[in-house]
Design a protein around this motif. Sequence first.
Motif, PDB file in Angstrom:
ATOM      1  N   SER A 139       0.792  -1.229   0.000  1.00 44.53           N
ATOM      2  CA  SER A 139       0.000   0.000   0.000  1.00 44.53           C
ATOM      3  C   SER A 139       0.826   1.282   0.000  1.00 44.53           C
ATOM      4  CB  SER A 139      -0.965  -0.040   1.179  1.00 44.53           C
ATOM      5  OG  SER A 139      -1.852   1.022   1.097  1.00 44.53           O
ATOM      6  N   HIS A 140       0.718   2.067   1.068  1.00 43.86           N
ATOM      7  CA  HIS A 140       1.372   3.372   1.086  1.00 43.86           C
ATOM      8  C   HIS A 140       2.872   3.276   1.374  1.00 43.86           C
ATOM      9  CE1 HIS A 140       0.367   2.404   5.229  1.00 43.86           C
ATOM     10  NE2 HIS A 140       1.360   3.198   5.606  1.00 43.86           N
ATOM     11  N   ASP A 177      -3.056   6.317  -3.299  1.00 40.52           N
ATOM     12  CA  ASP A 177      -1.848   5.668  -2.786  1.00 40.52           C
ATOM     13  C   ASP A 177      -1.412   4.477  -3.638  1.00 40.52           C
ATOM     14  OD1 ASP A 177      -3.872   3.912  -2.092  1.00 40.52           O
ATOM     15  OD2 ASP A 177      -2.885   3.282  -0.249  1.00 40.52           O
ATOM     16  N   ASP A 204      -1.824   1.250  -3.677  1.00 39.55           N
ATOM     17  CA  ASP A 204      -2.770   0.237  -4.147  1.00 39.55           C
ATOM     18  C   ASP A 204      -4.151   0.811  -4.451  1.00 39.55           C
ATOM     19  OD1 ASP A 204      -3.185   0.707  -1.449  1.00 39.55           O
ATOM     20  OD2 ASP A 204      -3.977  -1.294  -1.063  1.00 39.55           O
ATOM     21  N   ASP A 257      -6.430   2.530  -2.682  1.00 37.98           N
ATOM     22  CA  ASP A 257      -7.572   2.567  -1.770  1.00 37.98           C
ATOM     23  C   ASP A 257      -7.660   3.846  -0.939  1.00 37.98           C
ATOM     24  OD1 ASP A 257      -5.459   1.929  -0.156  1.00 37.98           O
ATOM     25  OD2 ASP A 257      -6.295   0.067   0.640  1.00 37.98           O
ATOM     26  N   ARG A 258      -6.653   4.703  -1.030  1.00 40.25           N
ATOM     27  CA  ARG A 258      -6.733   5.957  -0.258  1.00 40.25           C
ATOM     28  C   ARG A 258      -6.935   7.151  -1.179  1.00 40.25           C
ATOM     29  NH1 ARG A 258      -2.365   6.109   4.514  1.00 40.25           N
ATOM     30  NH2 ARG A 258      -2.433   3.917   5.112  1.00 40.25           N
TER      31      ARG A 258
HETATM   32 CO    CO Z   1      -3.607   1.529   0.475  1.00 42.91          CO
END
Ligand code: CO
Length: 541
Positions: A113-114, A277, A279, A281-282
């Motif tokens: 992710s981030h 981000d 992946d 999702d943010r």
């Molecule tokens: Co993420």
Amino acid sequence: MSILNVKTNPIANQKPGTSGLRKKTRVFQEPGFLENFIQSIWTGIGGAQGKTFVLGGDGRFFNAEAIQTVLRMAAASGAARVIVGQNGLLSTPAASNLIRKRKADGGIILSASHNPGGPDGDFGVKYNIANGGPAPESVSSAIHAATEEIGAYRILESADVDLSEIGIAQIGRMEIEIVDPVADYAALMEEIFDFDAISALFQSGFRMRFDAMHAITGPYAKAILETRLGAGAGTVTNGTPLPDFGQGHPDPNPIWAKELVDVMMDPDGPDFGAASDGDGDRNMIMGRGIYVTPSDSLAALAANATLVPAYKDGLSGVARSMPTSLALDRVAEKLGIECHETPTGWKFFGNLLDAGRATLCGEESAGTGSNHVREKDGLWAVLFWLNILATRKISVAELMADHWQSYGRNYYSRHDYEGIDSGIAADLMQGLRAQLPDLAGRSVAGLTVSNADEFAYDDPIDGSRTEGQGIRIHFDGGARVVFRLSGTGTVGATLRVYLECFATEALDQNPQDALADIITAADELAQIEARTGRKRPTVIT
Ligand code: CO
Ligand code: VG1
């Protein structure tokens, strides 16, 4: 093609954190590390035999190799079918959507992710269950238990599968369906939002900039914003996913997305700015001259939800992670709907969404989502904002000023102290815990503590209890500080200090000024500087 049964030994610390297992990429590349964990997923879910899985990743370094390993291991353990994104790519929300839409048994998302990527960066594996959401604690614990007992893993001896063409492939007896990573997700967005109104907004000259941070959302944002909605070529910047995210840190906040912030703070800047981000999702939301904190964004979306076709009949309820500001609670109160408070991490929203107890959920870390999937969803949040702006025909700054006028303003900031010694971090938390029984009524930095506790969550749907989810200290007047340790880092410990106060006047202050007393009180209570030697946080958002 033969199936190999490879002897292995348990590897320590394969315990999933806030969002899957995250480690340095080099650790994931060590022989058997990824294999042990994947085999333990199969064990933890009661086997892969006959099952269908969705598989994809955010394209970071080692994604391509890891995808092939997972495919071989799924085939060796008898999976019937794996639906994989073309070139091994899927954003987290798109994977969640595919699991639901195709009624898969679960999914594996390769992402940290981030966290930065690359050979010296981080890598991660998340397992999602059949509802499309992150594995709940019970499943994660079963997977972790399996990592501690593993003695062998099964893998098919086969050549790499070519994932560059959409279509059907096969290894052993397992079918592999290679799908366009964007198509189903884009169709879902079109069902939720008023695309005509958003297109008309762009046609009227509204200008936008979307920073994909060289991560997974580039292809999604280009297809939806530029092509479908006519936002114009060049709206999406850093739109090509790169294995090392262009050496960047794909965390959409004012520190790591500074390039976008600078553009948006220009008096001639675009009307609307957003970022996502690693992946996808943010989300980060900005207007010209204004950064909208994620907690405020969540509250504003809830307050305006009925302007979006999919939510026109209202929200059944809302939910936020505990450290997320109480701005959402004020909106829920006015709407007369339930507002749930959960531990940090999306896995805690799944039951509420499945049970129809919440329609909208969010976290202070820039994650917002709804019952359309079971993950937070960056581009969805951006489209939600666009839909509202297209309908209300006001600017982001006007919308927030109006919101604070109606509900008051929850000034909010998060101070992160990254890479501190794990022992010192644990002692600091223990020091706070020890003070809890006597804190109520005590005066700290001129503020009076009204109550203090360590957050535990009782899930209203399955009755499970999750303890040790952060220390929260409330002050008279609605101010609050929360302390917790990150569960996504890979080096030492990260202390997160969440600061908040409430105001009904002086609504235009700099949050750091508005929070000055609470910042002082936080240090006095936790002895941050004395214990860690840090004079200031590593990252302020
Ligand atoms: Co993420
Ligand atoms: C962080 C955030 C949390 C988020 C998690 C996963 O966790 O605080 O809100 O759900 O990252 O997000 P932690 O334990 O480091 O505070 V993502 O987009 O990195 O999967």
